[in-house]
Design an enzyme around this catalytic site. Sequence first.
Site, PDB file in Angstrom:
ATOM      1  N   LYS A 169     -47.210 -12.059 -12.235  1.00 23.72           N
ATOM      2  CA  LYS A 169     -47.423 -12.065 -13.946  1.00 23.72           C
ATOM      3  C   LYS A 169     -48.221 -10.482 -13.963  1.00 23.72           C
ATOM      4  CE  LYS A 169     -48.447 -15.598 -17.135  1.00 23.72           C
ATOM      5  NZ  LYS A 169     -49.476 -16.687 -17.076  1.00 23.72           N
ATOM      6  N   VAL A 170     -47.691  -9.881 -14.854  1.00 24.40           N
ATOM      7  CA  VAL A 170     -48.219  -8.403 -15.060  1.00 24.40           C
ATOM      8  C   VAL A 170     -48.772  -8.250 -16.522  1.00 24.40           C
ATOM      9  CG1 VAL A 170     -47.805  -6.194 -14.831  1.00 24.40           C
ATOM     10  CG2 VAL A 170     -46.823  -7.711 -13.240  1.00 24.40           C
TER      11      VAL A 170
END
Length: 214
Positions: free
Chosen positions: A83-84
Amino acid sequence: MKFFIDTADINEIKKANELGILDGVTTNPSLISKVKRPYLDVLKEIAKEVPGPVSAEVIALDCDGIVNEAKELAKIGGNIVIKVPLVADGLKAVKILTSMDIKTNVTLCFNSLQALMAAKAGATYISPFVGRLDDIASEGMEVVEEILTIYNNYDYDTEVIVASVRNPLHIKYAAMMGAHIATIPFSVFNSIIKHPLTDNGIAKFLEDYKKIPK
Ligand code: E4P
């Protein structure tokens, strides 16, 4: 439509998984902080419990830091999705991670142009936060509709995760719009199964059954 659960609580995950309709899990640092156990331990336990995608968020905000952290998180298991955050360095990192076959979930998306940028970077998933938009009197689901239209116009493979879900209506509208996934808090997960007329109906059927002569 796929259902993810938005929690880091292993008991909630197990209960949702027992229903047999759980496709994946999303976590974030806030959710993991509630569990009061080390970050990686929590993610390892979840990744073992659920075979589907498990989103694990990076803390770094610079491209190199994100990529390095992502490589470590990816070692947890083949189902880990990185998750960025939707910032410029995040998009650069997504491009690199995609070229390394590491899946990404671009998070904290609040409009359809941000989502377009994430798709162009090659994101596996985009997470528009509908509840947080509703909280500030913006229409969260309108953003989802726009993203789906844009992705459809250009055949992007990026899947839309309707995130920051607060109530059953978010899920209903997500499904009607054809969003690929909703990531749902445990309380909302339960509330979409229940209906008082179902419970009343069961009680009445059981009561009437007793009246049938043996
Ligand atoms: C999604 O991946 C996020 O973890 C989550 O949906 C955020 O929800 P919140 O706005 O309720 O914190």
